[in-house]
Design a protein around this motif. Structure first.
Motif, PDB file in Angstrom:
ATOM      1  N   PRO A 205     -11.904  -1.154  15.509  1.00  0.00           N
ATOM      2  CA  PRO A 205     -11.578  -1.153  14.075  1.00  0.00           C
ATOM      3  C   PRO A 205     -10.391  -0.236  13.778  1.00  0.00           C
ATOM      4  O   PRO A 205     -10.221   0.812  14.407  1.00  0.00           O
ATOM      5  N   ILE A 206      -9.593  -0.656  12.831  1.00  0.00           N
ATOM      6  CA  ILE A 206      -8.425   0.139  12.423  1.00  0.00           C
ATOM      7  C   ILE A 206      -8.825   1.057  11.275  1.00  0.00           C
ATOM      8  O   ILE A 206      -9.402   0.622  10.278  1.00  0.00           O
ATOM      9  N   THR A 207      -8.531   2.329  11.432  1.00  0.00           N
ATOM     10  CA  THR A 207      -8.672   3.293  10.341  1.00  0.00           C
ATOM     11  C   THR A 207      -7.267   3.684   9.906  1.00  0.00           C
ATOM     12  O   THR A 207      -6.582   4.433  10.603  1.00  0.00           O
ATOM     13  N   ALA A 208      -6.841   3.151   8.772  1.00  0.00           N
ATOM     14  CA  ALA A 208      -5.484   3.413   8.279  1.00  0.00           C
ATOM     15  C   ALA A 208      -5.490   4.658   7.411  1.00  0.00           C
ATOM     16  O   ALA A 208      -6.185   4.717   6.395  1.00  0.00           O
ATOM     17  N   LEU A 209      -4.738   5.655   7.824  1.00  0.00           N
ATOM     18  CA  LEU A 209      -4.613   6.888   7.051  1.00  0.00           C
ATOM     19  C   LEU A 209      -3.340   6.835   6.207  1.00  0.00           C
ATOM     20  O   LEU A 209      -2.310   6.315   6.645  1.00  0.00           O
ATOM     21  N   SER A 210      -3.426   7.357   5.013  1.00  0.00           N
ATOM     22  CA  SER A 210      -2.267   7.347   4.131  1.00  0.00           C
ATOM     23  C   SER A 210      -2.406   8.416   3.061  1.00  0.00           C
ATOM     24  O   SER A 210      -3.521   8.775   2.669  1.00  0.00           O
ATOM     25  N   GLN A 211      -1.271   8.914   2.609  1.00  0.00           N
ATOM     26  CA  GLN A 211      -1.296   9.670   1.373  1.00  0.00           C
ATOM     27  C   GLN A 211      -1.483   8.673   0.228  1.00  0.00           C
ATOM     28  O   GLN A 211      -1.190   7.477   0.377  1.00  0.00           O
ATOM     29  N   LYS A 212      -1.941   9.144  -0.900  1.00  0.00           N
ATOM     30  CA  LYS A 212      -2.069   8.256  -2.049  1.00  0.00           C
ATOM     31  C   LYS A 212      -0.697   7.698  -2.404  1.00  0.00           C
ATOM     32  O   LYS A 212       0.300   8.419  -2.352  1.00  0.00           O
ATOM     33  N   PRO A 213      -0.622   6.415  -2.758  1.00  0.00           N
ATOM     34  CA  PRO A 213       0.685   5.796  -3.019  1.00  0.00           C
ATOM     35  C   PRO A 213       1.546   6.576  -4.002  1.00  0.00           C
ATOM     36  O   PRO A 213       2.759   6.669  -3.835  1.00  0.00           O
ATOM     37  N   GLU A 214       0.912   7.158  -5.020  1.00  0.00           N
ATOM     38  CA  GLU A 214       1.689   7.898  -6.016  1.00  0.00           C
ATOM     39  C   GLU A 214       2.219   9.225  -5.481  1.00  0.00           C
ATOM     40  O   GLU A 214       3.102   9.845  -6.086  1.00  0.00           O
ATOM     41  N   ASP A 215       1.686   9.677  -4.338  1.00  0.00           N
ATOM     42  CA  ASP A 215       2.117  10.956  -3.764  1.00  0.00           C
ATOM     43  C   ASP A 215       2.953  10.792  -2.502  1.00  0.00           C
ATOM     44  O   ASP A 215       3.593  11.745  -2.050  1.00  0.00           O
ATOM     45  N   ALA A 216       2.926   9.595  -1.898  1.00  0.00           N
ATOM     46  CA  ALA A 216       3.551   9.393  -0.587  1.00  0.00           C
ATOM     47  C   ALA A 216       5.062   9.604  -0.633  1.00  0.00           C
ATOM     48  O   ALA A 216       5.740   9.164  -1.567  1.00  0.00           O
TER      49      ALA A 216
END
Length: 359
Positions: A205-216
């Motif tokens: 399974p893929i666990t995609a990590l990201s900052q919140k779009p409004e903060d990226a």
């Protein structure tokens, strides 16, 4: 004997006259040659002393990005100014801005950390709109919403590009996957691809990590506003910062994250993936061969600046100075800072900081 002595004296006298004539001839020849050389070089000497001065004056008054160094930029204000924004700009603040302030001590720059908000491009632009900063640093374009907010407040915002950064995708070092296309990467973050076996990897399974779009700081969609409108997949796990993401990836076999290539490519605990516009043209964000984790930190992966510069690497971010157009001190410092970074010296310093210049 008398005749012999007379002949010798006569011969010696003739030799003496000959030698004196030869010496005088040589001196005259040297004088003629020297005068000729002076006459030929005279225009160049005048050019160096006269026209050269005019050229230097022209450089000193230049208002564009053609100035050769920090000293030749005119209209740099004398004061203390606040700035902030993109976390991807941290190496520039450490390397480039330190050089600027050394060369122009009359200019004092102070980084302001956002209060109760994640640091980044969005936070910096918001602080600029609210009057908390004099200019902002961004690694993404302005959004329509930000431009509209500025107009509502009686001014405009302009973005001035000064550099280029790659956007790298990183995974756990144990993950064996050939690479990703830009479309596949986007589908992962939209929840349309959820297992690595769908892109040639293991059944994981893929666990995609990201900052919140409004903060990226960095974006993988063509327009940031599109990302704001898209509902990210349920497999996306939000993190506060790139540091946190790198730490988590070392513990998540199926994890993935994207960020400034300058920030993540040299990291020891993650592996950068090859990216491509299609699956048969995958390009590495690092200079090959790949440095394995057991070789790091004795050796570290180096940024593939050539691929970023020539455009073969498919995912990049432009580095912008965000200038407040209000005919005030904010506009003056924003434009001056932009000009400093666009000089030859500024562009070289940006490269020293690990990015690609625009000139």
């Amino acid at each position: 004997m008398d005749n012999t002595n007379q002949r010798r004296a006569l011969i010696n006298g003739e030799i003496g006259l000959f030698l004196r004539g030869l010496i005088i001839g040589k001196v005259l020849t040297l004088l003629v040659i020297g005068g000729l050389l002076w006459w030929l070089l005279k225009p160049n000497l005048l050019t160096r002393s006269g026209v050269g001065s005019s050229s230097n004056q022209s450089l000193n008054t230049t208002s564009g990005g053609n100035a050769s160094n920090f000293q030749t930029v005119a209209d740099v204000p004398t004061n203390s100014f606040n700035y902030g924004g993109s976390t991807a700009w941290a190496p520039i603040r450490q390397v480039v801005d330190a050089q600027i302030q050394s060369a122009r001590p009359e200019l004092q720059l102070h980084y302001v950390h956002p209060v109760n908000r994640t640091p980044g491009s969005s936070a910096g632009i918001k602080m600029l709109l609210d009057g908390q900063l004099d200019f902002a640093q961004s690694s993404r374009p302005l959004t329509d919403e930000e431009k509209a907010t500025a107009r509502e407040r009686g001014f405009t915002l302009e973005q001035r590009q000064v550099g280029i950064d790659g956007i790298a995708v990183i995974v756990n070092p144990s993950l064996n996957v050939p690479g990703l296309t830009i479309e596949q990467l986007q589908q992962i973050y939209l929840g349309q691809i959820t297992n690595w076996k769908q892109v040639g990897g293991p059944n994981l399974p893929i666990t995609a990590l990201s900052q919140k779009p409004e903060d990226a700081d960095t974006v993988i969609f063509s327009n940031k506003s599109n990302l704001n409108q898209q509902a990210l997949g349920s497999n996306v796990k939000y993190v506060y910062s790139t540091t946190e993401a790198v730490r988590q990836l070392s513990k998540i076999p199926g994890g993935v994250y994207y960020a400034s290539a300058r920030a993540v490519v040299p990291q020891c605990s993650v592996k950068p993936l090859l990216l491509g516009r299609s699956s048969n043209e995958l390009i590495s964000p690092y200079r090959e061969p790949l440095v394995s984790p057991d070789q790091c930190p004795r050796q570290r992966n180096q940024l593939n600046t050539e691929a970023i510069k020539n455009g073969s690497y498919p995912l990049t971010a432009n580095l912008y100075v965000i200038v407040k157009q209000n005919k005030g001190r904010e506009q003056q410092i924003g434009e001056a800072y932009t000009k400093l970074l666009q000089t030859d010296q500024g562009q070289k310093a940006i490269q020293q900081a690990g990015f690609v210049g625009v000139r």
